[in-house]
Design a protein around this motif. Structure first.
Motif, PDB file in Angstrom:
ATOM      1  N   PRO A 264      -7.032-102.729  32.569  1.00 49.33           N
ATOM      2  CA  PRO A 264      -8.079-102.286  32.922  1.00 49.33           C
ATOM      3  C   PRO A 264      -8.334-101.205  34.141  1.00 49.33           C
ATOM      4  O   PRO A 264      -9.050-100.394  34.033  1.00 49.33           O
ATOM      5  N   VAL A 265      -8.303-102.217  35.196  1.00 46.42           N
ATOM      6  CA  VAL A 265      -8.513-101.449  36.636  1.00 46.42           C
ATOM      7  C   VAL A 265      -7.304-100.447  37.041  1.00 46.42           C
ATOM      8  O   VAL A 265      -7.787 -99.944  37.613  1.00 46.42           O
ATOM      9  N   ILE A 266      -6.368-100.830  36.413  1.00 46.31           N
ATOM     10  CA  ILE A 266      -4.796 -99.778  35.873  1.00 46.31           C
ATOM     11  C   ILE A 266      -4.961 -98.898  35.975  1.00 46.31           C
ATOM     12  O   ILE A 266      -5.569 -97.698  36.148  1.00 46.31           O
ATOM     13  N   SER A 267      -5.765 -98.916  34.913  1.00 43.84           N
ATOM     14  CA  SER A 267      -6.235 -97.794  33.710  1.00 43.84           C
ATOM     15  C   SER A 267      -7.108 -96.786  34.315  1.00 43.84           C
ATOM     16  O   SER A 267      -7.320 -96.004  34.545  1.00 43.84           O
ATOM     17  N   LYS A 268      -8.239 -97.850  34.670  1.00 43.92           N
ATOM     18  CA  LYS A 268      -9.496 -96.950  35.328  1.00 43.92           C
ATOM     19  C   LYS A 268      -8.952 -96.080  36.026  1.00 43.92           C
ATOM     20  O   LYS A 268      -9.306 -94.952  36.518  1.00 43.92           O
ATOM     21  N   LEU A 269      -8.569 -96.556  37.428  1.00 43.41           N
ATOM     22  CA  LEU A 269      -7.817 -96.184  38.631  1.00 43.41           C
ATOM     23  C   LEU A 269      -6.651 -95.189  38.424  1.00 43.41           C
ATOM     24  O   LEU A 269      -6.841 -94.176  38.858  1.00 43.41           O
ATOM     25  N   LEU A 270      -5.726 -95.114  37.335  1.00 41.75           N
ATOM     26  CA  LEU A 270      -5.240 -93.470  37.195  1.00 41.75           C
ATOM     27  C   LEU A 270      -5.779 -92.914  36.202  1.00 41.75           C
ATOM     28  O   LEU A 270      -5.325 -91.682  36.412  1.00 41.75           O
ATOM     29  N   HIS A 271      -7.250 -92.823  35.734  1.00 42.81           N
ATOM     30  CA  HIS A 271      -7.758 -91.738  34.756  1.00 42.81           C
ATOM     31  C   HIS A 271      -8.103 -91.140  35.747  1.00 42.81           C
ATOM     32  O   HIS A 271      -8.256 -90.261  35.594  1.00 42.81           O
ATOM     33  N   ALA A 272      -9.296 -92.152  36.816  1.00 43.54           N
ATOM     34  CA  ALA A 272      -9.721 -91.291  37.659  1.00 43.54           C
ATOM     35  C   ALA A 272      -8.198 -90.574  38.676  1.00 43.54           C
ATOM     36  O   ALA A 272      -9.165 -89.359  38.866  1.00 43.54           O
ATOM     37  N   VAL A 273      -7.026 -90.690  38.972  1.00 46.96           N
ATOM     38  CA  VAL A 273      -6.411 -90.049  40.370  1.00 46.96           C
ATOM     39  C   VAL A 273      -5.087 -89.065  39.649  1.00 46.96           C
ATOM     40  O   VAL A 273      -4.727 -87.738  40.419  1.00 46.96           O
ATOM     41  N   THR A 274      -4.988 -89.896  38.677  1.00 49.67           N
ATOM     42  CA  THR A 274      -4.224 -88.553  37.773  1.00 49.67           C
ATOM     43  C   THR A 274      -4.469 -87.080  38.315  1.00 49.67           C
ATOM     44  O   THR A 274      -3.521 -86.144  38.175  1.00 49.67           O
ATOM     45  N   PRO A 275      -5.132 -86.474  38.260  1.00 47.46           N
ATOM     46  CA  PRO A 275      -5.583 -85.303  37.766  1.00 47.46           C
ATOM     47  C   PRO A 275      -5.298 -84.608  39.051  1.00 47.46           C
ATOM     48  O   PRO A 275      -4.805 -83.174  39.141  1.00 47.46           O
TER      49      PRO A 275
ATOM     50  N   VAL B 108       3.072 -82.218  11.568  1.00 47.02           N
ATOM     51  CA  VAL B 108       3.306 -82.066  12.788  1.00 47.02           C
ATOM     52  C   VAL B 108       3.385 -83.268  13.760  1.00 47.02           C
ATOM     53  O   VAL B 108       2.916 -83.968  13.872  1.00 47.02           O
ATOM     54  N   HIS B 109       4.548 -83.269  14.896  1.00 46.34           N
ATOM     55  CA  HIS B 109       3.883 -84.354  15.918  1.00 46.34           C
ATOM     56  C   HIS B 109       3.480 -84.436  17.071  1.00 46.34           C
ATOM     57  O   HIS B 109       2.831 -82.930  17.195  1.00 46.34           O
ATOM     58  N   ASP B 110       2.176 -85.308  16.729  1.00 46.87           N
ATOM     59  CA  ASP B 110       1.637 -85.464  17.997  1.00 46.87           C
ATOM     60  C   ASP B 110       0.730 -84.020  17.800  1.00 46.87           C
ATOM     61  O   ASP B 110       0.722 -83.397  19.274  1.00 46.87           O
ATOM     62  N   ALA B 111       0.632 -83.732  17.199  1.00 46.23           N
ATOM     63  CA  ALA B 111      -0.668 -82.986  16.764  1.00 46.23           C
ATOM     64  C   ALA B 111      -1.301 -81.854  17.540  1.00 46.23           C
ATOM     65  O   ALA B 111      -1.727 -80.804  18.089  1.00 46.23           O
ATOM     66  N   MET B 112      -2.318 -82.974  18.321  1.00 48.08           N
ATOM     67  CA  MET B 112      -3.528 -82.204  19.181  1.00 48.08           C
ATOM     68  C   MET B 112      -2.841 -82.199  21.278  1.00 48.08           C
ATOM     69  O   MET B 112      -3.909 -81.941  21.682  1.00 48.08           O
ATOM     70  N   THR B 113      -1.436 -82.115  20.432  1.00 44.83           N
ATOM     71  CA  THR B 113      -1.434 -82.640  22.102  1.00 44.83           C
ATOM     72  C   THR B 113      -1.206 -80.622  22.752  1.00 44.83           C
ATOM     73  O   THR B 113      -0.705 -80.258  24.244  1.00 44.83           O
ATOM     74  N   TYR B 114      -2.091 -79.335  22.049  1.00 50.94           N
ATOM     75  CA  TYR B 114      -1.311 -78.510  22.457  1.00 50.94           C
ATOM     76  C   TYR B 114      -2.919 -78.343  23.651  1.00 50.94           C
ATOM     77  O   TYR B 114      -2.645 -77.262  23.683  1.00 50.94           O
ATOM     78  N   ASP B 115      -3.386 -78.798  23.719  1.00 55.03           N
ATOM     79  CA  ASP B 115      -4.808 -79.366  23.611  1.00 55.03           C
ATOM     80  C   ASP B 115      -5.125 -80.286  25.227  1.00 55.03           C
ATOM     81  O   ASP B 115      -5.951 -81.201  24.935  1.00 55.03           O
ATOM     82  N   LEU B 116      -4.036 -80.818  25.871  1.00 59.25           N
ATOM     83  CA  LEU B 116      -4.185 -82.163  26.392  1.00 59.25           C
ATOM     84  C   LEU B 116      -5.008 -81.825  27.796  1.00 59.25           C
ATOM     85  O   LEU B 116      -4.850 -80.136  28.897  1.00 59.25           O
ATOM     86  N   SER B 117      -5.610 -82.599  28.479  1.00 62.19           N
ATOM     87  CA  SER B 117      -6.073 -82.428  29.930  1.00 62.19           C
ATOM     88  C   SER B 117      -4.907 -82.697  30.680  1.00 62.19           C
ATOM     89  O   SER B 117      -3.961 -82.856  29.854  1.00 62.19           O
ATOM     90  N   THR B 118      -5.235 -82.674  32.384  1.00 60.20           N
ATOM     91  CA  THR B 118      -4.387 -83.558  32.951  1.00 60.20           C
ATOM     92  C   THR B 118      -4.896 -84.906  33.525  1.00 60.20           C
ATOM     93  O   THR B 118      -4.195 -85.564  34.521  1.00 60.20           O
TER      94      THR B 118
ATOM     95  N   SER C 273      -0.748 -82.707  36.187  1.00 52.63           N
ATOM     96  CA  SER C 273       0.050 -81.047  35.359  1.00 52.63           C
ATOM     97  C   SER C 273       1.539 -81.426  34.491  1.00 52.63           C
ATOM     98  O   SER C 273       1.906 -81.132  34.164  1.00 52.63           O
ATOM     99  N   PHE C 274       2.158 -82.484  35.767  1.00 53.53           N
ATOM    100  CA  PHE C 274       3.255 -82.743  35.333  1.00 53.53           C
ATOM    101  C   PHE C 274       2.991 -83.803  34.166  1.00 53.53           C
ATOM    102  O   PHE C 274       4.488 -83.230  33.245  1.00 53.53           O
ATOM    103  N   VAL C 275       2.587 -84.651  34.360  1.00 59.09           N
ATOM    104  CA  VAL C 275       2.379 -85.682  32.747  1.00 59.09           C
ATOM    105  C   VAL C 275       1.537 -84.493  31.439  1.00 59.09           C
ATOM    106  O   VAL C 275       2.141 -84.757  30.468  1.00 59.09           O
ATOM    107  N   ARG C 276       0.813 -83.560  32.016  1.00 60.33           N
ATOM    108  CA  ARG C 276       0.442 -83.058  30.125  1.00 60.33           C
ATOM    109  C   ARG C 276       2.038 -82.645  29.822  1.00 60.33           C
ATOM    110  O   ARG C 276       1.562 -81.778  29.058  1.00 60.33           O
TER     111      ARG C 276
END
Length: 171
Positions: free
Chosen positions: A50-61, A29-39, A66-69
């Motif tokens: 690290p700066v952009i990553s931290k920002l997107l981690h915080a604002v994406t939900p 199975v490809h990307d097996a754990m994607t049945y339980d993705l958060s937003t 939901s779209f990215v999920r």
């Protein structure tokens, strides 16, 4: 379903003692754990700094979680159901990341764009429980770390303590 959950154990007498994993074709199975993705977008997704990553981690939900999920989800049943259905090869993508909707509380999570709701260890424990109930079966994991392709060696993962890394390997 009992037939599929024990297919490899039932096949074992026919394989003989000289058969190796390389001689088998295992359903996977490809990307097996994607049945339980958060937003929440995973830290370090696609090599973001690290700066952009931290920002997107915080604002994406709040902005597009939901779209990215939806874009990242490739599976619709949980890991136990996959194993009961005969799957024996698991694509297990992980990253050391802040917890969903959190910062400064890191652990190993599965991911495909967004990260899973639970830690990787949670899913591994589910597999261990299944394997204890199905002792004649074999499950192969392909664990891969996603993110920035530039770093090499141990620089590929965000710093974690030896204890945190050992927790994942303890199963």
């Amino acid at each position: 379903m009992a037939m599929l959950s024990s297919w490899l154990a039932r096949l074992s007498p026919l394989l003989g003692t000289n058969t190796t994993l390389l001689d088998l074709t295992l359903p996977g199975v490809h990307d097996a754990m994607t049945y339980d993705l958060s937003t929440t977008l995973s830290d370090g997704y696609e090599g973001m700094g690290p700066v952009i990553s931290k920002l997107l981690h915080a604002v994406t939900p709040a902005v597009a979680g939901s779209f990215v999920r939806t874009q990242g989800q490739t599976q619709g049943i949980n890991i136990t159901a996959m194993l009961d259905a005969g799957i024996r090869f698991i694509d297990f993508r992980i990253m050391y990341s802040d917890r969903p909707l959190g910062i400064f509380d890191r652990d190993w999570y599965c991911l495909h764009g967004d990260q899973t709701k639970q830690t990787a260890l949670t899913y591994l424990k589910e597999v261990r429980t299944w394997m204890d109930a199905n002792p004649g079966e074999i499950v192969v994991f392909w664990a891969s770390r996603h993110g920035d392709n530039g770093p090499t060696g141990t620089d590929q993962v965000r710093p974690c303590t030896e204890k945190e890394g050992a927790a994942l390997a303890s199963l």
